[in-house]
Write an enzyme that holds these catalytic residues in place. Structure first.
Site, PDB file in Angstrom:
ATOM      1  N   SER A 119    -113.404   5.918   4.659  1.00  0.00           N
ATOM      2  CA  SER A 119    -113.402   6.460   6.018  1.00  0.00           C
ATOM      3  C   SER A 119    -114.656   6.072   6.785  1.00  0.00           C
ATOM      4  CB  SER A 119    -113.227   7.979   6.004  1.00  0.00           C
ATOM      5  OG  SER A 119    -113.703   8.550   4.835  1.00  0.00           O
ATOM      6  N   ASN A 165    -111.961   8.564  13.791  1.00  0.00           N
ATOM      7  CA  ASN A 165    -113.171   9.333  13.493  1.00  0.00           C
ATOM      8  C   ASN A 165    -114.262   9.090  14.523  1.00  0.00           C
ATOM      9  OD1 ASN A 165    -112.053  10.572  11.303  1.00  0.00           O
ATOM     10  ND2 ASN A 165    -112.821   9.088   9.817  1.00  0.00           N
ATOM     11  N   MET A 194    -107.099  11.988  -2.064  1.00  0.00           N
ATOM     12  CA  MET A 194    -106.391  10.986  -1.273  1.00  0.00           C
ATOM     13  C   MET A 194    -105.455  10.141  -2.137  1.00  0.00           C
ATOM     14  SD  MET A 194    -107.378  11.757   1.682  1.00  0.00           S
ATOM     15  CE  MET A 194    -106.776  10.470   2.744  1.00  0.00           C
ATOM     16  N   LYS A 249    -117.078   0.972  -5.241  1.00  0.00           N
ATOM     17  CA  LYS A 249    -115.944   0.255  -4.662  1.00  0.00           C
ATOM     18  C   LYS A 249    -116.004  -1.229  -5.033  1.00  0.00           C
ATOM     19  CE  LYS A 249    -114.903   3.448  -0.796  1.00  0.00           C
ATOM     20  NZ  LYS A 249    -113.743   4.187  -1.278  1.00  0.00           N
ATOM     21  N   VAL A 301    -111.390   5.513  -4.386  1.00  0.00           N
ATOM     22  CA  VAL A 301    -112.424   6.040  -5.282  1.00  0.00           C
ATOM     23  C   VAL A 301    -113.553   6.620  -4.441  1.00  0.00           C
ATOM     24  CG1 VAL A 301    -111.817   4.457  -7.146  1.00  0.00           C
ATOM     25  CG2 VAL A 301    -113.559   3.772  -5.499  1.00  0.00           C
ATOM     26  N   GLU A 323    -116.738   7.423  -2.168  1.00  0.00           N
ATOM     27  CA  GLU A 323    -117.218   6.708  -0.976  1.00  0.00           C
ATOM     28  C   GLU A 323    -118.598   6.104  -1.264  1.00  0.00           C
ATOM     29  OE1 GLU A 323    -115.470   5.877   1.371  1.00  0.00           O
ATOM     30  OE2 GLU A 323    -116.314   6.146   3.360  1.00  0.00           O
ATOM     31  N   GLU A 378    -104.379   4.308   9.910  1.00  0.00           N
ATOM     32  CA  GLU A 378    -105.185   3.359  10.668  1.00  0.00           C
ATOM     33  C   GLU A 378    -105.389   2.118   9.793  1.00  0.00           C
ATOM     34  OE1 GLU A 378    -108.903   5.299  11.518  1.00  0.00           O
ATOM     35  OE2 GLU A 378    -109.038   4.398  13.487  1.00  0.00           O
ATOM     36  N   HIS A 384    -106.423   3.216   6.196  1.00  0.00           N
ATOM     37  CA  HIS A 384    -107.112   4.502   6.274  1.00  0.00           C
ATOM     38  C   HIS A 384    -106.126   5.633   6.544  1.00  0.00           C
ATOM     39  CE1 HIS A 384    -110.033   7.277   8.619  1.00  0.00           C
ATOM     40  NE2 HIS A 384    -110.074   7.551   7.345  1.00  0.00           N
ATOM     41  N   ASP A 388    -107.368   6.100 -12.759  1.00  0.00           N
ATOM     42  CA  ASP A 388    -108.641   6.793 -12.544  1.00  0.00           C
ATOM     43  C   ASP A 388    -109.541   6.477 -13.743  1.00  0.00           C
ATOM     44  OD1 ASP A 388    -110.738   8.921 -12.020  1.00  0.00           O
ATOM     45  OD2 ASP A 388    -109.318   9.396 -10.424  1.00  0.00           O
TER      46      ASP A 388
HETATM   47  P1  NAD Z   1    -112.064  12.464  -4.460  1.00  0.00           P
HETATM   48  O1  NAD Z   1    -113.435  12.692  -4.912  1.00  0.00           O
HETATM   49  O2  NAD Z   1    -111.118  13.592  -4.365  1.00  0.00           O
HETATM   50  O3  NAD Z   1    -111.365  11.370  -5.387  1.00  0.00           O
HETATM   51  C1  NAD Z   1    -112.003  10.206  -5.858  1.00  0.00           C
HETATM   52  C2  NAD Z   1    -111.376   9.857  -7.196  1.00  0.00           C
HETATM   53  O4  NAD Z   1    -111.806   8.557  -7.568  1.00  0.00           O
HETATM   54  C3  NAD Z   1    -111.777  10.799  -8.326  1.00  0.00           C
HETATM   55  O5  NAD Z   1    -110.618  11.248  -8.998  1.00  0.00           O
HETATM   56  C4  NAD Z   1    -112.638   9.943  -9.219  1.00  0.00           C
HETATM   57  O6  NAD Z   1    -112.535  10.292 -10.591  1.00  0.00           O
HETATM   58  C5  NAD Z   1    -112.067   8.575  -8.948  1.00  0.00           C
HETATM   59  N1  NAD Z   1    -113.016   7.502  -9.269  1.00  0.00           N
HETATM   60  C6  NAD Z   1    -114.306   7.435  -8.957  1.00  0.00           C
HETATM   61  N2  NAD Z   1    -114.834   6.281  -9.416  1.00  0.00           N
HETATM   62  C7  NAD Z   1    -113.839   5.605 -10.022  1.00  0.00           C
HETATM   63  C8  NAD Z   1    -113.761   4.347 -10.701  1.00  0.00           C
HETATM   64  N3  NAD Z   1    -114.809   3.564 -10.804  1.00  0.00           N
HETATM   65  N4  NAD Z   1    -112.569   3.973 -11.195  1.00  0.00           N
HETATM   66  C9  NAD Z   1    -111.481   4.766 -11.091  1.00  0.00           C
HETATM   67  N5  NAD Z   1    -111.516   5.968 -10.464  1.00  0.00           N
HETATM   68  C10 NAD Z   1    -112.676   6.379  -9.931  1.00  0.00           C
HETATM   69  O7  NAD Z   1    -112.191  11.716  -3.054  1.00  0.00           O
HETATM   70  P2  NAD Z   1    -111.136  11.600  -1.872  1.00  0.00           P
HETATM   71  O8  NAD Z   1    -111.362  12.679  -0.905  1.00  0.00           O
HETATM   72  O9  NAD Z   1    -109.793  11.391  -2.441  1.00  0.00           O
HETATM   73  O10 NAD Z   1    -111.612  10.250  -1.157  1.00  0.00           O
HETATM   74  C11 NAD Z   1    -111.405   8.994  -1.704  1.00  0.00           C
HETATM   75  C12 NAD Z   1    -111.651   7.928  -0.681  1.00  0.00           C
HETATM   76  O11 NAD Z   1    -110.850   8.164   0.462  1.00  0.00           O
HETATM   77  C13 NAD Z   1    -113.080   7.849  -0.146  1.00  0.00           C
HETATM   78  O12 NAD Z   1    -113.400   6.510   0.102  1.00  0.00           O
HETATM   79  C14 NAD Z   1    -113.012   8.637   1.127  1.00  0.00           C
HETATM   80  O13 NAD Z   1    -113.998   8.257   2.065  1.00  0.00           O
HETATM   81  C15 NAD Z   1    -111.659   8.250   1.625  1.00  0.00           C
HETATM   82  N6  NAD Z   1    -111.022   9.176   2.563  1.00  0.00           N
HETATM   83  C16 NAD Z   1    -111.117  10.517   2.376  1.00  0.00           C
HETATM   84  C17 NAD Z   1    -110.508  11.373   3.269  1.00  0.00           C
HETATM   85  C18 NAD Z   1    -110.581  12.860   3.070  1.00  0.00           C
HETATM   86  O14 NAD Z   1    -110.227  13.592   3.990  1.00  0.00           O
HETATM   87  N7  NAD Z   1    -110.956  13.333   1.911  1.00  0.00           N
HETATM   88  C19 NAD Z   1    -109.787  10.854   4.351  1.00  0.00           C
HETATM   89  C20 NAD Z   1    -109.684   9.480   4.503  1.00  0.00           C
HETATM   90  C21 NAD Z   1    -110.319   8.662   3.601  1.00  0.00           C
END
Ligand code: NAD
Length: 732
Positions: A443, A514, A338, A421, A414, A416, A476, A464, A357
């Site tokens: 999400s 959702n 994301m 967070k 980051v 979920e 959203e 979102h 990151d």
């Molecule tokens: P992902 O696992 O692909 O990416 C998360 C990233 O965050 C990773 O690169 C990780 O190294 C980094 N990270 C973790 N802890 C960290 C920290 N303390 N400091 C800095 N970086 C850190 O996950 P994603 O699918 O990109 O989802 C990320 C967020 O977006 C979540 O909250 C998820 O619920 C939300 N989201 C996801 C989707 C989806 O379809 N995947 C859709 C909407 C929202």
């Protein structure tokens, strides 16, 4: 000030300039059309005028018919709306036909006044149908200009002669991507496709059109379809080649629309029936089908949601009145799927982006996503190496929070996990200025809960995105309990910068999109457990206009994500948790390692390359198909009511504050049957009394999840419609 003005030059060319006051793009109103008609009459009657050039005073030609007018046409058509619509459409035909016939002698086809169109830029909808009625179309060599007939995309079709003229000019086969898919071309491609006649340097546009007009011979003014012995390119329906075309087109339209979009079918009927009769009769047929489509509630609902209300939301219909909050420097925390997508769309919009990151490697990987995306764009000639460099130069990938200094908006994406967070929130707030707004892309986690980690909860908000970020149009925005107006305005201004469509909702489990989509998936899985034939479930969904059946959808989003959400929901709801029957199937699939597309195994089977094959035949061994199957209608009602009742509950509970957001968000967020205009529009189409009745039947047969919400019951009892009741409330 009027929309059209006319001046005649020393050579006798009357130049009609279209320039609607106070609008950035010309749109045609009924008054404008009447005025244009008068000017044409004047020019035809004036002996000093040798010919006419129609052009625009703006850098574009026209965006089309004012869709607000179309939406109102039906209402203003009196007691007999169909008659009013048909007659209004025929008047439009008469004016364009007058331009085309040029005042020539009908017998000798001589003595007409040539008319050319000179398009400085974009010409859409009636903005192209008008030029198609002239004798020669010139366009400025402006690669950004878009030329075409996109009406089909909002649920209507070109009804001012565009359908009939283009299919006669190009033949049904060549016209079909332009008419049936609303394909737009730049001027050079439009010329290659035969839609327009000349592409000239912008500075020569008017002169070239004038020169042609002064030079035109009588024969240049007679359209092919007005000549003796005219044959439609590619053949009429009963010609062997034409026969193949129409049989194929009919199959294609039904395959693509699943029969739920009335406009595509009506347009094809207009082309088919029109091809067998003389031109003027064909226009009448086109007008009848156009009336038919405008009388169908689907077209009104689609125009309302996909055009009028979508645009209103994009322009800030629900934006608090605080000063401009445009984002200059954005921080994105988490460079995963994301975060990488958010970085891409923001840098493309010209924002400076700091992407953070936990490791430099992960941050770099996130930035590389933009690089790959731009490279693909260059390969497809949609981007240039310069543009790529410019976009990449805006992105700083780092692990250093100090780089966030000067950011006015942060979006975290980051893991979920509330603890991760919270940790990130504290680190960010220590690094940024006091005014910076902090947004979470979570999400599932409540915004009000996450905001507890913030020292400035009024500056904490949810933004979102949907995946993949660069493709999905909806964003959203979620207000937590403490979220202030400036944070909302910031989020809205940001979404406007990246040219997506926002909805603003209040904090509640799964927010809005959702919340509605999960019950849809669950209802599909529940039916599997009951022994309903999986193909019936999937096809029922598609035949009612859902882009993906529930089983394909869960394969795409992944079954382990479903398991994760189910576990978290169960933990939060305890004994009230209603979806045990669903979990049984879901958990079993996960245990079997069938996690969906990503594991090349799910409710569907996939080949070695990961390409989806048919439904997985191993499912029946565990969940045998019952001897008796429900009818199609019942399956469709279950799938649609699962979603729309959740939308009604979201409105009832105040999660949704505006039904326009509920409808637009549903179509853009999860593809809710676009032909319907969205869940609330659909309930208005079927009528709230009938909807309440179906709720009662479904509740009796399948359980309390279909219980009619109090709001819907009340509206059913009073015979109310959502768009009447809530539009009135909003106006008040
Ligand atoms: P992902 O696992 O692909 O990416 C998360 C990233 O965050 C990773 O690169 C990780 O190294 C980094 N990270 C973790 N802890 C960290 C920290 N303390 N400091 C800095 N970086 C850190 O996950 P994603 O699918 O990109 O989802 C990320 C967020 O977006 C979540 O909250 C998820 O619920 C939300 N989201 C996801 C989707 C989806 O379809 N995947 C859709 C909407 C929202």
């Amino acid at each position: 000030m009027t929309d059209f003005t006319m001046t005649t030059d020393a050579d006798g060319v009357a130049v009609i300039t279209w320039d609607v006051p106070n609008k950035s793009m010309n749109v045609l109103s009924l008054e404008g059309l009447a005025h244009l008609s008068d000017l044409i009459d004047q020019a035809h009657a004036d002996e000093a005028v040798k010919g006419i050039v129609i052009t625009s005073g703006k850098d574009t030609f026209a965006g089309g018919m004012d869709l607000n007018v179309i939406a109102k046409m039906k209402e203003s058509a009196g007691d007999d709306p169909a008659k009013g619509l048909f007659e209004g459409t025929m008047q439009m035909h008469a004016i364009l036909r007058k331009i085309e016939l040029a005042g020539m002698d009908p017998k000798t086809q001589k003595g007409g006044k040539p008319t050319a169109a000179a398009l400085p830029g974009t010409a859409l909808g009636i903005g192209l149908e008008l030029p198609l009625s002239t004798h020669r179309i010139f366009a400025a060599d402006n690669p950004k200009a878009k030329i075409g007939l996109p009406e089909i995309l909002v649920g209507i079709f070109p009804g001012a002669g565009g359908t009939t003229r283009l299919s006669r000019k190009l033949g049904a086969m060549a016209a079909s991507p332009l008419l049936l898919e609303g394909k737009l071309n730049d001027p050079k491609k439009a010329k290659a496709a035969g839609v327009i006649d000349e592409v000239v340097p912008a500075e020569d546009l008017l002169a070239a059109a004038k020169a042609w007009v002064l030079d035109a011979k009588d024969a240049d003014l007679v359209k092919p379809w007005d000549q003796k012995g005219f044959k439609i390119p590619g053949g009429t329906p009963y010609h062997p080649a034409g026969f193949m075309t129409y049989v194929g087109a009919s199959a294609m339209v039904n395959g693509k629309t699943q029969g739920v979009y009335p406009a595509a079918k009506a347009m094809l009927s207009a082309v088919y029936e029109g091809a067998m009769v003389p031109f003027d009769t064909a226009l009448k047929i086109e007008a009848r089908w156009f009336t038919n489509v405008l009388m169908n509630p689907s077209s009104g609902a689609m125009i309302r949601s996909l055009f009028i209300n979508k645009e209103a939301l994009e322009k800030g219909a629900n934006r608090p009145k605080v000063e401009d909050q445009k984002v200059k420097k954005l921080g994105v925390i988490g460079a995963g799927m994301m975060g990488a997508g958010i970085t891409l769309v923001s840098a493309q919009a010209g924002m400076e982006v700091v992407l953070i990151d936990a490791t430099q490697e992960a941050a770099d990987r996130g930035k590389a996503y933009t690089e790959k995306y731009m490279d693909a764009g260059i390969a497809k000639r949609k981007a240039t190496p310069e543009k790529k460099e410019q976009v990449l130069s805006l992105i700083t990938a780092t692990t250093d929070y100090a780089a966030l200094s000067g950011c006015d908006l942060i979006i975290e994406a980051v893991f979920e996990d509330p603890t991760v967070k919270a940790d990130v929130t504290a680190k960010v707030e220590a690094a940024v200025g006091e005014d910076c707004i902090f947004a979470s892309n979570t999400s599932t986690l409540p915004i009000s809960m996450l905001a507890k980690a913030s020292t400035r909860p009024e500056q904490f908000i949810g933004i979102h995105f949907f995946s993949p970020v660069e493709k999905m149009m909806l964003v959203e925005i979620i207000k937590g309990k403490a979220t202030g107006e400036r944070a909302v305005a910031k989020a809205l201004d940001y979404v406007r910068q990246i040219r997506k469509t926002p909805i603003v909702v209040n904090d509640a489990r799964f927010f809005y999109a959702n919340r509605c989509i999960i019950p849809y998936i669950n209802e599909g899985i529940r039916m599997v457990a009951e022994g309903v034939e999986p193909a019936l479930i999937e096809n029922a969904a598609k035949l009612v206009g859902m882009p993906l059946g529930p089983l394909q959808l869960v394969d795409e989003t992944s079954i382990d994500l479903g398991v994760k959400i189910a576990k978290a929901t169960k933990a939060a709801m305890g004994d009230a948790y209603p979806d045990g029957a669903v979990d049984e199937v879901l958990f079993w699939m996960a245990d079997e390692g069938r996690l969906g597309r990503k594991s090349a195994a799910g409710f569907y089977a996939y080949d070695e390359k990961g390409k989806r094959q048919g439904l997985w035949d191993g499912l029946a061994a565990k969940y045998p198909v019952a001897d008796e199957q429900p009818d199609l209608h019942t399956v469709q009602h279950r799938l649609l009511f699962a979603q729309v009742l959740e939308a009604v509950r979201a409105l009832e509970e105040g999660v949704l504050e505006d039904i326009r957001e509920g409808d637009v968000g549903a179509i853009l967020g999860w593809g809710f049957a676009p032909w319907s205009g969205g869940p609330f529009s659909w309930l208005d189409i079927i009528g709230t009394p009938y909807a309440a009745e179906v709720c009662d039947q479904l509740t009796e047969a399948y359980g309390d999840r279909f219980a009619c919400p109090a709001l819907l019951r009340e509206m059913a009892d009073k015979g109310q419609e959502f768009y009447n009741r809530f539009a009135a409330e909003q106006a008040a």
